[in-house]
Design an enzyme around this catalytic site. Structure first.
Site, PDB file in Angstrom:
ATOM      1  N   ARG A 286     -26.089  -7.774  -5.358  1.00  0.00           N
ATOM      2  CA  ARG A 286     -27.424  -8.352  -5.192  1.00  0.00           C
ATOM      3  C   ARG A 286     -27.954  -8.217  -3.767  1.00  0.00           C
ATOM      4  O   ARG A 286     -29.162  -8.189  -3.549  1.00  0.00           O
ATOM      5  CB  ARG A 286     -27.396  -9.826  -5.580  1.00  0.00           C
ATOM      6  CG  ARG A 286     -26.887 -10.111  -6.970  1.00  0.00           C
ATOM      7  CD  ARG A 286     -27.136 -11.540  -7.371  1.00  0.00           C
ATOM      8  NE  ARG A 286     -28.547 -11.789  -7.529  1.00  0.00           N
ATOM      9  CZ  ARG A 286     -29.188 -11.765  -8.702  1.00  0.00           C
ATOM     10  NH1 ARG A 286     -28.535 -11.491  -9.800  1.00  0.00           N
ATOM     11  NH2 ARG A 286     -30.470 -12.002  -8.755  1.00  0.00           N
TER      12      ARG A 286
ATOM     13  N   CYS B  54     -23.943 -10.580  -9.378  1.00  0.00           N
ATOM     14  CA  CYS B  54     -23.029 -11.667  -9.673  1.00  0.00           C
ATOM     15  C   CYS B  54     -23.356 -12.400 -10.968  1.00  0.00           C
ATOM     16  O   CYS B  54     -24.500 -12.522 -11.356  1.00  0.00           O
ATOM     17  CB  CYS B  54     -23.070 -12.649  -8.515  1.00  0.00           C
ATOM     18  SG  CYS B  54     -21.525 -13.428  -8.189  1.00  0.00           S
TER      19      CYS B  54
ATOM     20  N   ARG C 110     -30.685 -15.408  -9.425  1.00  0.00           N
ATOM     21  CA  ARG C 110     -31.161 -15.543  -8.054  1.00  0.00           C
ATOM     22  C   ARG C 110     -32.403 -14.665  -7.942  1.00  0.00           C
ATOM     23  O   ARG C 110     -32.326 -13.508  -7.534  1.00  0.00           O
ATOM     24  CB  ARG C 110     -30.071 -15.118  -7.071  1.00  0.00           C
ATOM     25  CG  ARG C 110     -28.912 -16.088  -7.059  1.00  0.00           C
ATOM     26  CD  ARG C 110     -27.939 -15.834  -5.965  1.00  0.00           C
ATOM     27  NE  ARG C 110     -26.809 -15.052  -6.416  1.00  0.00           N
ATOM     28  CZ  ARG C 110     -25.731 -14.837  -5.690  1.00  0.00           C
ATOM     29  NH1 ARG C 110     -25.634 -15.334  -4.495  1.00  0.00           N
ATOM     30  NH2 ARG C 110     -24.735 -14.120  -6.161  1.00  0.00           N
ATOM     31  N   PRO C 111     -33.565 -15.185  -8.337  1.00  0.00           N
ATOM     32  CA  PRO C 111     -34.742 -14.338  -8.479  1.00  0.00           C
ATOM     33  C   PRO C 111     -35.234 -13.786  -7.143  1.00  0.00           C
ATOM     34  O   PRO C 111     -35.032 -14.392  -6.091  1.00  0.00           O
ATOM     35  CB  PRO C 111     -35.778 -15.280  -9.102  1.00  0.00           C
ATOM     36  CG  PRO C 111     -35.315 -16.656  -8.746  1.00  0.00           C
ATOM     37  CD  PRO C 111     -33.830 -16.589  -8.678  1.00  0.00           C
ATOM     38  N   VAL C 112     -35.898 -12.638  -7.214  1.00  0.00           N
ATOM     39  CA  VAL C 112     -36.413 -11.980  -6.010  1.00  0.00           C
ATOM     40  C   VAL C 112     -37.892 -12.293  -5.802  1.00  0.00           C
ATOM     41  O   VAL C 112     -38.514 -11.728  -4.914  1.00  0.00           O
ATOM     42  CB  VAL C 112     -36.205 -10.450  -6.082  1.00  0.00           C
ATOM     43  CG1 VAL C 112     -34.731 -10.102  -6.093  1.00  0.00           C
ATOM     44  CG2 VAL C 112     -36.918  -9.860  -7.287  1.00  0.00           C
ATOM     45  N   ASP C 113     -38.450 -13.202  -6.600  1.00  0.00           N
ATOM     46  CA  ASP C 113     -39.883 -13.472  -6.476  1.00  0.00           C
ATOM     47  C   ASP C 113     -40.249 -14.006  -5.098  1.00  0.00           C
ATOM     48  O   ASP C 113     -41.340 -13.730  -4.587  1.00  0.00           O
ATOM     49  CB  ASP C 113     -40.360 -14.431  -7.576  1.00  0.00           C
ATOM     50  CG  ASP C 113     -39.671 -15.793  -7.505  1.00  0.00           C
ATOM     51  OD1 ASP C 113     -38.462 -15.823  -7.212  1.00  0.00           O
ATOM     52  OD2 ASP C 113     -40.342 -16.803  -7.746  1.00  0.00           O
ATOM     53  N   GLN C 114     -39.341 -14.752  -4.455  1.00  0.00           N
ATOM     54  CA  GLN C 114     -39.633 -15.262  -3.112  1.00  0.00           C
ATOM     55  C   GLN C 114     -39.745 -14.114  -2.107  1.00  0.00           C
ATOM     56  O   GLN C 114     -40.603 -14.149  -1.211  1.00  0.00           O
ATOM     57  CB  GLN C 114     -38.548 -16.251  -2.669  1.00  0.00           C
ATOM     58  CG  GLN C 114     -38.400 -17.470  -3.571  1.00  0.00           C
ATOM     59  CD  GLN C 114     -39.676 -18.284  -3.686  1.00  0.00           C
ATOM     60  OE1 GLN C 114     -40.254 -18.710  -2.696  1.00  0.00           O
ATOM     61  NE2 GLN C 114     -40.121 -18.508  -4.918  1.00  0.00           N
TER      62      GLN C 114
ATOM     63  N   ILE D  11     -26.386 -25.734  -6.866  1.00  0.00           N
ATOM     64  CA  ILE D  11     -26.994 -24.467  -6.430  1.00  0.00           C
ATOM     65  C   ILE D  11     -27.083 -23.453  -7.568  1.00  0.00           C
ATOM     66  O   ILE D  11     -28.145 -22.906  -7.856  1.00  0.00           O
ATOM     67  CB  ILE D  11     -26.207 -23.865  -5.239  1.00  0.00           C
ATOM     68  CG1 ILE D  11     -26.035 -24.900  -4.120  1.00  0.00           C
ATOM     69  CG2 ILE D  11     -26.904 -22.614  -4.724  1.00  0.00           C
ATOM     70  CD1 ILE D  11     -27.302 -25.338  -3.435  1.00  0.00           C
TER      71      ILE D  11
ATOM     72  N   ARG E 158     -14.279  -7.813  -3.482  1.00  0.00           N
ATOM     73  CA  ARG E 158     -15.676  -7.777  -3.029  1.00  0.00           C
ATOM     74  C   ARG E 158     -15.866  -8.622  -1.777  1.00  0.00           C
ATOM     75  O   ARG E 158     -16.770  -8.347  -0.977  1.00  0.00           O
ATOM     76  CB  ARG E 158     -16.613  -8.307  -4.129  1.00  0.00           C
ATOM     77  CG  ARG E 158     -16.920  -7.343  -5.258  1.00  0.00           C
ATOM     78  CD  ARG E 158     -17.954  -7.940  -6.202  1.00  0.00           C
ATOM     79  NE  ARG E 158     -19.072  -8.492  -5.452  1.00  0.00           N
ATOM     80  CZ  ARG E 158     -19.669  -9.650  -5.701  1.00  0.00           C
ATOM     81  NH1 ARG E 158     -19.259 -10.403  -6.708  1.00  0.00           N
ATOM     82  NH2 ARG E 158     -20.680 -10.066  -4.965  1.00  0.00           N
TER      83      ARG E 158
ATOM     84  N   ASP F 174     -20.144 -21.837  -2.104  1.00  0.00           N
ATOM     85  CA  ASP F 174     -19.106 -20.803  -2.049  1.00  0.00           C
ATOM     86  C   ASP F 174     -17.710 -21.374  -1.797  1.00  0.00           C
ATOM     87  O   ASP F 174     -16.723 -20.638  -1.824  1.00  0.00           O
ATOM     88  CB  ASP F 174     -19.432 -19.765  -0.963  1.00  0.00           C
ATOM     89  CG  ASP F 174     -20.417 -18.710  -1.443  1.00  0.00           C
ATOM     90  OD1 ASP F 174     -20.736 -18.694  -2.643  1.00  0.00           O
ATOM     91  OD2 ASP F 174     -20.866 -17.891  -0.611  1.00  0.00           O
TER      92      ASP F 174
ATOM     93  N   LYS G  93     -18.655 -11.324   5.387  1.00  0.00           N
ATOM     94  CA  LYS G  93     -19.377 -10.448   4.462  1.00  0.00           C
ATOM     95  C   LYS G  93     -20.877 -10.754   4.486  1.00  0.00           C
ATOM     96  O   LYS G  93     -21.711  -9.850   4.551  1.00  0.00           O
ATOM     97  CB  LYS G  93     -18.842 -10.653   3.042  1.00  0.00           C
ATOM     98  CG  LYS G  93     -19.643  -9.939   1.955  1.00  0.00           C
ATOM     99  CD  LYS G  93     -19.058 -10.185   0.575  1.00  0.00           C
ATOM    100  CE  LYS G  93     -19.635 -11.399  -0.091  1.00  0.00           C
ATOM    101  NZ  LYS G  93     -20.666 -11.116  -1.093  1.00  0.00           N
ATOM    102  N   ASN G  94     -21.216 -12.045   4.456  1.00  0.00           N
ATOM    103  CA  ASN G  94     -22.620 -12.429   4.339  1.00  0.00           C
ATOM    104  C   ASN G  94     -23.405 -12.279   5.638  1.00  0.00           C
ATOM    105  O   ASN G  94     -24.614 -12.504   5.659  1.00  0.00           O
ATOM    106  CB  ASN G  94     -22.734 -13.867   3.811  1.00  0.00           C
ATOM    107  CG  ASN G  94     -22.300 -13.966   2.361  1.00  0.00           C
ATOM    108  OD1 ASN G  94     -22.293 -12.973   1.637  1.00  0.00           O
ATOM    109  ND2 ASN G  94     -21.939 -15.162   1.922  1.00  0.00           N
TER     110      ASN G  94
END
Length: 423
Positions: A95, A119, A124-128, A333, A403, A311, A22-23
């Site tokens: 996400r 999730c 899990r911020p998107v700032d990066q 994590i 999922r 995971d 999936k990933n």
């Protein structure tokens, strides 16, 4: 709403085929946005998240169809893409939709992507992602729940640069890889994630004409090219599905061969399984696990690849729950990743949470009960617990499982589990 009914106590034996990851599939579907040519992806798993991503890119005007002859093959063409936008209605459930940002910005010079939902396991911020794209010359505003990105007037391409993220980010590394492939000049990614799925994405981009070196290490160098072309690429096998089945066999006992499984992608998990007392061997395209009796509980700490994967934490905890002796599990994590613990305790597991650490004491047997899945990997851990519990276990909210696991109950039935999906 579907549930899984499991009657525990049966050892597993036989052969199971591991699906595509999936990933890896999710970013690789987005990589098709980088070219107007046809891209063919093989070994694409049949999962809810994959269906959502296909819906998302179709909404942009991409043609994306599963082959009738080979349902795991998806044929994509973004030549007539009409709307470089990922709307909230589609992004909120997954996400990974943020992976559309880099390819859209690189090829079309603009992108509008909703801030992600998805999730429950932690922020899990998107700032990066935003900082990296800004470093490559993009102008990004966050307004009304959307990232609105575009190139400055007169600038035709993203510009190569050096990007060092504040933390290791898998989707960030993937976004930068895709964007940099079409950028002007050289991009260097420092502190890059090293997961096999990133290496697989890089190999696909190289087939499309990208110039990438260093993938699989923490420093990746990309020389941007003016255009990418189509390709045919096979999605790498899912190491987390592989690890989940390894834990299921270790917990129940038995002898199972996992086709397509790769030991080199799961070294940290395999080491712990061997220390617990299971026999794990492997070769070209397969892993075999043999286990009998109660194994010995193992302490571990989750960390970035190549360490023990977050995971796989819940699934190994299900194994520890019925192994001999004490163990501690430290989650570094995600802050909310012990939500399965209360449900495992309902089944008879002895677990106490102390901040980021779960303190466990193995018990001889679990007792079947009705439990509720809270996220994707938690649901897999409850299935494993149900496979070893006395009596019947009913796992509710298995849409989480769908999922990320391709026909899990059918695969388990094929190796001897008493498990069925009920409405």
């Amino acid at each position: 709403m579907d549930k899984l009914l499991i009657k525990g106590g049966k050892p597993l034996a036989g052969t199971v085929t591991i699906s595509g990851a999936k990933n890896a599939a999710l970013p690789e579907l987005c990589a098709a946005l980088l070219t107007a040519d046809t891209v063919t992806l093989e070994n694409v798993p049949r999962l809810q998240d994959v269906s959502t991503m296909l819906k998302l890119i179709r909404n942009m005007g991409v043609t994306a169809e599963r082959s009738e002859a080979a349902p795991s093959t998806v044929i994509l063409n973004a030549g007539a893409l009409s709307s470089p936008e990922a709307p909230y209605e589609l992004v909120k459930t997954m996400r990974a939709s943020v992976l559309a940002l880099g390819p859209l910005l690189a090829r079309f010079g603009e992108a509008t992507v909703s801030l992600p939902g998805g999730c429950a396991i932690g922020s899990r911020p998107v700032d990066q992602h935003i900082k990296g794209m800004q470093a490559m010359g993009a102008e990004i505003a966050v307004e009304h729940g959307y990232m609105i990105a575009k190139l400055p007037a007169g600038q035709k391409r993203l510009k190569g640069c050096s990007i060092t993220t504040d933390m290791v980010t898998v989707t960030g590394t993937e976004n930068f890889l895709m964007a940099a492939s079409l950028a002007e000049g050289e991009t260097v990614l420092e502190n890059a994630a090293q997961e096999p799925e990133i290496g697989d994405l890089a190999e696909m981009l190289i087939k499309m004409g990208a110039k990438i070196e260093g993938h699989g290490t923490s420093r990746i160098v990309i020389q941007g090219v003016e255009r990418l072309h189509g390709c045919t690429h096979q999605v790498v096998a899912d190491r987390i599905e592989t690890g989940t089945f390894l834990c299921a066999v270790a917990a129940t006992g038995g002898d199972v061969v996992l086709k397509n499984g790769r030991i080199d992608h799961l070294a940290a998990v395999v080491d712990k399984l061997r220390e617990a007392g299971a026999t794990v061997t492997g070769g070209d395209g397969f892993i075999r696990i043999q286990a009998s009796g109660r194994l010995v509980a193992q302490s571990f700490q989750t960390t970035e690849y190549p360490g023990f994967p977050t995971d796989m934490q819940a699934q190994f905890m299900a194994l520890n729950a019925i192994s001999t002796g004490p163990s501690t599990v430290t989650e570094t994590i995600f802050e909310n990743r012990f939500m399965h613990v209360n449900e495992m305790v309902r089944l008879g597991a002895k677990i106490q949470i102390e901040g980021k650490v779960a303190v466990m004491e193995g018990v001889e047997r679990l007792s079947g009960a009705t439990v509720m899945a809270t996220d994707l990997r938690a649901s897999a851990s409850l299935v494993i617990a149900g496979l070893v519990a006395d009596g019947e276990t009913l796992v509710d909210r298995i849409y989480h499982l769908d999922r990320g696991y391709d026909q899990m109950e059918a695969k388990l039935r094929g190796i001897g589990a008493d498990i069925e999906r009920v409405k």
